[in-house]
Every structure is written in structure tokens, then in C-alpha cells.
Design an enzyme around this catalytic site. Structure first.
Site, short mmCIF file in Angstrom:
data_model
loop_
_atom_site.label_atom_id
_atom_site.label_comp_id
_atom_site.label_asym_id
_atom_site.label_seq_id
_atom_site.Cartn_x
_atom_site.Cartn_y
_atom_site.Cartn_z
N THR A 171 0.91 -1.14 0.00
CA THR A 171 0.00 0.00 0.00
C THR A 171 0.95 1.19 0.00
OG1 THR A 171 -1.80 -1.05 1.22
CG2 THR A 171 -1.47 1.27 1.62
N VAL A 200 -12.86 -4.37 0.02
CA VAL A 200 -12.29 -3.10 0.46
C VAL A 200 -11.38 -3.36 1.65
CG1 VAL A 200 -12.83 -0.82 1.41
CG2 VAL A 200 -14.30 -1.82 -0.35
N GLY A 201 -10.18 -2.81 1.59
CA GLY A 201 -9.22 -2.96 2.69
C GLY A 201 -9.26 -1.79 3.64
N ASP A 202 -8.21 -1.64 4.43
CA ASP A 202 -8.20 -0.60 5.46
C ASP A 202 -7.90 0.80 4.92
OD1 ASP A 202 -5.49 -1.76 5.09
OD2 ASP A 202 -4.91 -0.15 6.45
N GLY A 223 -0.46 -3.16 5.46
CA GLY A 223 -0.41 -4.53 5.99
C GLY A 223 -1.68 -5.25 5.64
N GLY A 225 -5.15 -5.60 5.48
CA GLY A 225 -6.20 -4.63 5.70
C GLY A 225 -7.27 -5.10 6.65
#
Lengths: 310, 310
Positions: A171, A200-202, A223, A225
Site C-alpha cells: 500500500t 475493500v481494505g483498510d 499490511g 487490511g
């Protein structure tokens, strides 16, 4: 007001678990150049009296355009052999935020997130609706193929062989304090290799991968997510500073301690505060990272050993 | 372990700013019946020794199926005269969470969120990817028309006349403590009337509209999603309890104080803790809400005056 006119920017190009022996000297050199270019681009904005918000957007755009990093061009390949991007930006002064997730075709997702923040009543737009908004807003678009690189396709094939969704992380992000004393954070990602469509990740989750608040800090995470979302780690850094009176360094150390006891994910977190402190924590390497404060030399690193530039 | 086997569930059907005079006695009666049915459905699960996770899902499903509330059937109409749903669920014991956003066609979004939590490596799925996952998972589907009600279409027309995106709020949610001492939270919404396609509110954002952690509390919010996202309010409740040693009541009061000083949004927050305390705060009415602890009478309310049932 930041009476001493200190300013600082920190960036990351993701944290992963990879063997250094798999990196040729040429690869290392290319990554070093990539993070150096992003850091200095953001630093120039601050040095020219620009706002932290512009600095983090500019730095992240450089990393999105660089195919080496998992964001914009060079995004991780999902289970449909396509890419989808997530990004967020937050203004620590106003607490305004913009976020986009599971989008395609937008060359610089971080700039679309900023457009959402500045021209809509919303914080978060996703999928086809966000893509239509990008078209209406005149953002630079690219075909699907633009985002796909040979390297990420190979990672995808390796992931399939190992029957694991969660390889190929990484990321990009930036956090900054400007001369006026305002903080900002931005994060952008292509997410996990072989992720499901629409995942969807963090990164675009305010409080998870991205958070900025002039009261305490600006934070960007990388990292797994899913673990960072469940731990609400960016807001946890804020809460530890705000409610436990921890320093930025202590807060990041505590978040990594909490992570180590419970969720246990590989991750990196970068953060800055209004005292121009910059902290770059990680528990796995490589972590592409750097920071530059005022006219001091830039700190840049990929592995344990750092390299500085004048 | 909850040695005294106390259990409690709290629910909400959204907070809005509406004149009581616009409610006929029949409307009030229908809303009362709606929240009563949801509360008792969740309470029965706990009373039958079921887990908090099942109780909050069951209560939210009842509210999603009821066209009066802005979630599932009866969702707010977006700018394309269609509906899109968001939902999340979180297990306070494991910190596992599932979330869906900007989805259509799924009768019970909260159950899709739970499916994401339990059968994928992801936390959050959005848009068409989430809809494909729902189909593969065998969830009950409905055509677009199912979700659209006459009442919400009128709200949409009124919103257009007022050229404002942010009318017609409301969201549903539930938080529970089971006999084993485990906490859970769930939230589901149709979002804002006249919202952009792809817009995501606070409900499906872990830490914003939904959060549960056995260490402190389970929380579900309603109100202007954009402000709740920026304030990371559900995690803020947790942080105040965890790091400032506040009681649940003190933490909610503090979040409303912080909101009043800064972001200033109309909202409601419900929360429970492991001592079986239940708090239902709001700064606008009506707030459809209720809770029931052990074999005590249920508390139910829409306006300031409460009504209890035996």
C-alpha cells in the site's frame, strides 16, 4: 499555529514479508528511487509553504504512478484478473475526509478521494458510482490494462499455486505537518492479490488505514487490511495520544504491542505530529519508507539499514 | 464469563428530526410495533441461551424486513431513484467483522455482512462484487422494486425540492450482551435520501457506525453518516471506556459533547457493556429505540416519553 515553522513529511510504499535475496541490486535501486521521488515531491510542497493536504496528495500520486508499488498503476491483481483501487485522504484541521473504494480506471485514486471530499456532501464513494463521479469530475482515466503489470501478474499466479488470498500486500501512504501546523494523511492501494471483486481494505476506511486530526497526529497504515480494520489502528494511535497522553512514539509502540497480543498481523504504520516528530514502525521487511523534516537530510530505507540523501 | 448470566439487548430504528405533529396515532402505533417486534425477537435469542451475534442479526433482520425503517425494504431513495444498502456486524469476542456497502438485491444485508465475516478472508465487500458473492452464497434476493416504498419516494421528492442531499436519515441497529458475557453489534441502512450512487455511510464502517469489543462495549450509531465516519464515533466510545476508564454512560455523554463542539451532527448512539448496562443517547427526535435486560420489562420509546411492555 506552528510558531517555529517546523514541517515534516513521511511516506511509505508498503510493508511486506520478502527475502532480501530475491532483490537484485537493480530492483533495490529502482525502489529507492521511487520512494525518494515521492518523498521529495511532497517535501517540496511543504518547503514552498504549501498545505499538508497538497503534500500528501502529491507524494501519493508519485507512488500511484510508479508501477513498482501496489497502488494505481501496478495494483495487485484480483480474482478476476483485474485490478481495483482504494484510497483516502483526510485533513487534520477540518476533519474533512474523502475516500474511494473498489474503483477502476482512475489514474490517481487519491485525487478522486480528494474530489469526493471537496465537491460532494459525502465521505466515501465506491465502485461504479465512484467511477461515474470520476468521469463527471474530469479526472484522468486509464484502461484496465494500464494498471496491470507483469510483476503483479506473476504474484497472482504464485498466489493461486499457494491457495492463499493474502499474499502480495503493500500500500502507499503519506503523512505531513505543514508550516502552519496543519496535519494531513493519505493512503492508496491496489489491495490484496487474488482478492474478491468489491473487496475493500483498510486504506479507504477513515480510522483504520487513514486518519488525521490536528489534536494529535496524522497516520497511514499498511499490511493485512482486514486486521487493521478490525483493530481501527489509525484511530487507536490518535486515542492513545489524546486519552493516555502518550507521545507519538509510545502510541505506535503500544499499537504494535496490542497487535502482537491479539490480531497479530504483519504491518507498518507511519505517523507525524504537530511537534514535527515522525515515526515509522513495522514488524516485517521490506518496508519502503522515508521522512524529511525541515532542511534536514532525508531518511530513506527499505530494510533495517537506512540511507540518507542530502 | 458473565457469572451472573445477565443479558441485555438494545435496538434502534434511526434518529431523525421530524415534527411529532406529522405523525398520526396509527403511524406511531406502527412504529412502536416495529421496534417492539425487533427487540423481542433479539431478546428471545438471548433468553434461549443464544449468542449475542445471533441476537443482533435477528433483531436487525426484523427491522430490515419492515418497510417503515430505512434499511432493507423501505431504504432511502438515491439520486438514481434506486436504493443501495450498507450493513455491518461485529463479534466482540473474536473482533471478527463483516460488512457490505452499496449493494442491491439482498433482502437482508446484515446476513450478507455475516456471511462475509464467516466465509471469506475479507471484512468488507461492496457493490457488484458483493452482489455476486450474495448470489453464490445463496442469500435471499429481491428485485429493485421490493426495496422501494411510496413513503420513501415522497421523501425523495421533498428532498429534490429542498435541494439538499441530507434529508431522510435513519438506520437500524442492535447491540447485545449474551449470557456467556460476549458482546456483538450490527447496523444496517439504506443511507441518505438522494445520495450519490456508490455512496457509503458510517453503518458498514467498523469503528464509525458499528463496533464491538468484549473489553468494553458494543456500539451502533445512526445519524449523518459522513460526520460519524469523520469522528470515528463507535471506536471513540470504546477508547473513552478503555483509556479514560469512563462508564458506558460517561463515554456516550462525552462523545455527544465532542460532537456538539466540533462536527455537530444530529445522531443517536446505542451501546451495551459486559455489566449489562444499556445506554441510548440521541440529540434529535424521533429516535426509535428500546432495550430489554434479563426478565425485566422492555423499555421502548420514540419521543421523550417512554412506554414499557411487560
Amino acid at each position: 499555529m506552528n510558531s517555529e515553522e517546523n514541517f515534516v513529511i513521511a511516506i511509505h510504499g508498503g510493508a511486506q514479508n520478502k527475502d532480501r535475496n530475491t532483490f537484485t541490486p537493480e530492483m533495490e535501486e529502482a525502489y529507492k528511487k521511487g520512494i525518494e521521488e515521492a518523498l521529495l515531491t511532497g517535501w517540496e510542497v511543504l518547503n514552498d509553504d504549501g498545505p499538508a493536504l497538497d503534500a500528501v496528495e502529491a507524494a501519493v500520486r508519485v507512488l500511484e504512478d510508479n508501477p513498482l508499488f501496489n497502488a494505481g498503476r501496478g495494483s495487485a491483481i484480483n480474482c478476476e484478473k483485474d485490478t481495483e483501487q482504494d484510497a483516502a485522504i483526510m485533513d487534520g484541521k477540518t476533519l474533512k475526509a474523502g475516500s474511494v473504494a473498489a474503483i477502476r480506471f482512475v489514474k490517481n485514486p487519491v485525487s478522486l478521494a480528494r474530489k469526493v471530499m471537496e465537491t460532494t456532501e459525502h465521505v466515501m464513494l465506491t465502485g461504479p458510482g465512484a467511477e461515474e463521479f470520476a468521469r463527471r469530475s474530469g479526472l484522468e482515466l486509464r484502461p484496465s490494462e494500464y494498471f496491470i503489470t507483469q510483476e503483479k501478474l506473476e504474484e497472482f499466479k504464485n498466489t493461486l499455486n499457494h491457495e492463499k488470498h493474502t499474499a502480495g500486500k503493500g500500500t502507499v501512504g503519506a503523512v505531513a505537518l505543514d508550516k502552519k501546523g496543519d496535519l494531513a494523511a493519505a493512503t492508496s492501494t491496489g489491495g490484496l492479490t487474488n482478492k474478491l471483486k468489491g473487496r475493500v481494505g483498510d486504506s479507504p476506511i477513515i480510522g483504520a488505514g487513514t486518519y488525521a486530526n490536528n489534536e494529535a497526529c496524522a497516520v497511514s497504515c499498511t499490511g493485512d487490511g482486514e486486521f487493521i480494520i478490525r483493530g481501527v489502528f489509525a484511530h487507536l494511535v490518535y486515542a492513545l495520544i489524546k486519552f493516555k497522553n502518550m507521545s507519538l512514539h509510545e502510541a505506535l509502540r503500544e499499537v504494535f504491542r496490542i497487535n502482537g497480543e491479539g490480531l497479530k498481523t504483519e504491518m507498518g504504520i507511519i505517523a507525524v505530529d504537530r511537534k514535527a516528530d515522525a515515526e515509522l514502525f513495522y514488524n516485517t521487511l521490506p518496508m519502503y519508507r522515508g521522512y524529511r523534516r525541515n532542511q534536514e537530510p532525508a531518511f530513506l530505507a527499505i530494510w533495517e539499514d537506512e540511507f540518507r540523501i542530502e
